[in-house]
Each structure stands twice: as structure tokens, then as C-alpha cells.
Write a protein that holds these residues in place. Structure first.
Motif, PDB file in Angstrom:
ATOM      1  N   MET A  90      -3.364  -1.495  -6.992  1.00  0.00           N
ATOM      2  CA  MET A  90      -4.277  -0.951  -5.997  1.00  0.00           C
ATOM      3  C   MET A  90      -3.586  -1.038  -4.645  1.00  0.00           C
ATOM      4  SD  MET A  90      -7.599   0.063  -5.704  1.00  0.00           S
ATOM      5  CE  MET A  90      -8.668  -0.817  -6.813  1.00  0.00           C
ATOM      6  N   ILE A  91      -3.771  -0.012  -3.828  1.00  0.00           N
ATOM      7  CA  ILE A  91      -3.242  -0.026  -2.464  1.00  0.00           C
ATOM      8  C   ILE A  91      -4.428  -0.143  -1.521  1.00  0.00           C
ATOM      9  CG2 ILE A  91      -2.031   1.289  -0.682  1.00  0.00           C
ATOM     10  CD1 ILE A  91      -0.428   2.630  -2.955  1.00  0.00           C
ATOM     11  N   SER A  92      -4.356  -1.113  -0.625  1.00  0.00           N
ATOM     12  CA  SER A  92      -5.416  -1.327   0.354  1.00  0.00           C
ATOM     13  C   SER A  92      -4.843  -1.232   1.761  1.00  0.00           C
ATOM     14  CB  SER A  92      -6.045  -2.706   0.160  1.00  0.00           C
ATOM     15  OG  SER A  92      -5.109  -3.712   0.531  1.00  0.00           O
ATOM     16  N   GLU A  93      -5.716  -1.334   2.739  1.00  0.00           N
ATOM     17  CA  GLU A  93      -5.279  -1.339   4.137  1.00  0.00           C
ATOM     18  C   GLU A  93      -4.255  -2.436   4.389  1.00  0.00           C
ATOM     19  OE1 GLU A  93      -8.732  -0.487   7.066  1.00  0.00           O
ATOM     20  OE2 GLU A  93      -9.621  -1.331   5.247  1.00  0.00           O
ATOM     21  N   ALA A  94      -4.486  -3.600   3.805  1.00  0.00           N
ATOM     22  CA  ALA A  94      -3.564  -4.727   4.000  1.00  0.00           C
ATOM     23  C   ALA A  94      -2.175  -4.401   3.457  1.00  0.00           C
ATOM     24  CB  ALA A  94      -4.110  -5.984   3.332  1.00  0.00           C
ATOM     25  N   ASP A  95      -2.121  -3.712   2.336  1.00  0.00           N
ATOM     26  CA  ASP A  95      -0.822  -3.321   1.765  1.00  0.00           C
ATOM     27  C   ASP A  95      -0.097  -2.347   2.682  1.00  0.00           C
ATOM     28  OD1 ASP A  95      -1.226  -4.825  -0.657  1.00  0.00           O
ATOM     29  OD2 ASP A  95      -2.588  -3.236  -1.297  1.00  0.00           O
ATOM     30  N   LEU A  96      -0.849  -1.402   3.246  1.00  0.00           N
ATOM     31  CA  LEU A  96      -0.248  -0.456   4.187  1.00  0.00           C
ATOM     32  C   LEU A  96       0.315  -1.197   5.392  1.00  0.00           C
ATOM     33  CD1 LEU A  96      -2.886   2.445   4.194  1.00  0.00           C
ATOM     34  CD2 LEU A  96      -0.741   2.317   2.892  1.00  0.00           C
ATOM     35  N   ALA A  97      -0.473  -2.131   5.923  1.00  0.00           N
ATOM     36  CA  ALA A  97      -0.062  -2.870   7.118  1.00  0.00           C
ATOM     37  C   ALA A  97       1.231  -3.657   6.888  1.00  0.00           C
ATOM     38  CB  ALA A  97      -1.174  -3.809   7.564  1.00  0.00           C
ATOM     39  N   GLN A  98       1.445  -4.125   5.680  1.00  0.00           N
ATOM     40  CA  GLN A  98       2.644  -4.912   5.373  1.00  0.00           C
ATOM     41  C   GLN A  98       3.887  -4.058   5.186  1.00  0.00           C
ATOM     42  OE1 GLN A  98       1.368  -7.074   1.891  1.00  0.00           O
ATOM     43  NE2 GLN A  98       1.062  -8.934   3.091  1.00  0.00           N
ATOM     44  N   HIS A  99       3.717  -2.788   4.836  1.00  0.00           N
ATOM     45  CA  HIS A  99       4.867  -1.988   4.434  1.00  0.00           C
ATOM     46  C   HIS A  99       5.179  -0.767   5.285  1.00  0.00           C
ATOM     47  CE1 HIS A  99       3.864  -4.266   0.759  1.00  0.00           C
ATOM     48  NE2 HIS A  99       5.175  -4.283   0.617  1.00  0.00           N
TER      49      HIS A  99
END
Length: 141
Positions: free
Chosen positions: A115-124
Motif C-alpha cells: 500500500m502507498i500512503s501519504e507517509a510513503d510519498l513523503a519519505q521517497h
């Protein structure tokens, strides 16, 4: 090339459509997630929607319904969105922006792998990519 697999959280879990919302909330708590893809009853390969912790609160609890009697399938509305694990990050952003969604299931060979979440986007992603994504997803137009 950065792919969906590179930025996803691999800890995604299904909730069957027949499962009650109190159980779905327990699964979210146990796995420290805010959303669960909903699978067709008995079919872990067919997603019928996605429910979030906010859905449970707003569409069940705040409406005076009993979460031990409402099912995940009852809240799984619309066409489920997902992205292939090999998709480029730009395709991920486009899918999330176009449909104004904050969490996106990732599949590979028709199986849920993350799953991709906002937190994943922010990290990458770069600050510019995140700002562009947020502007399109959160805009009121």
C-alpha cells in the motif's frame, strides 16, 4: 526509475467484505494502518473497495450505527483503484491525483503486495513532487 514497489509499505492486509467494522478497526490497530483493501467474500484476489479509519468513524459511528453489525463491504463504495508494483512513481502520482486518493493498493500478478500512503510519498519524493500531489489531492475544485 523509482517504482510503486520502491515506495510502498509491504505490510498491506485484506479485510473480507463480510467482516464487521469493529473487527476491521481491530485489524487497523493491530497492523498500525489507517486503511484496508476490502476483498470479495472468500476471494483474496478480487478487491471490491477500500475502507479507512475515517470511513468507520464518519459513515458508521457518527451516523449512530453499530460497528459490530455493519460490514466492510457495506462501506466499500465505487470502483477500487490500484497500481501495478512495476509502475513508475509518476503513474502512482497521476493515479492518486486524478482520483483524489491518499492511499493506493499495490498489486503484482493480481495479488496485493503493498500500500502507498501519504507517509510513503513523503519519505521517497522531492518536496516539489509532494507539493504538487497535495495541491491536486486536497484542492476543493
Amino acid at each position: 526509475m523509482t517504482t510503486a514497489r520502491d515506495i510502498m509499505n509491504s505490510g498491506a492486509r485484506w479485510v473480507p467484505a463480510h467482516e464487521t467494522l469493529d473487527r476491521a478497526a481491530q485489524l487497523m490497530r493491530d497492523h498500525n494502518v489507517g486503511a484496508l483493501p476490502v476483498s470479495a467474500n472468500g476471494d483474496q484476489d478480487r478487491m471490491v473497495g477500500i475502507i479507512t479509519d475515517r470511513d468507520i468513524v464518519v459513515e458508521c459511528v457518527a451516523m449512530g450505527h453499530d460497528p459490530s453489525k455493519v460490514t466492510a463491504g457495506d462501506l466499500a463504495h465505487g470502483t477500487p483503484r490500484w497500481i501495478d508494483a512495476a509502475a513508475d512513481v509518476n503513474a502512482v502520482l497521476e493515479e492518486m491525483q486524478t482520483h483524489r486518493i491518499r492511499r493506493l493498493p499495490v498489486v503484482e500478478d493480481k495479488k496485493l503486495v503493498g500500500m502507498i500512503s501519504e507517509a510513503d510519498l513523503a519519505q521517497h519524493l522531492t518536496e516539489e513532487q509532494i507539493a504538487g500531489w497535495a495541491e491536486k489531492v486536497y484542492s476543493r475544485t
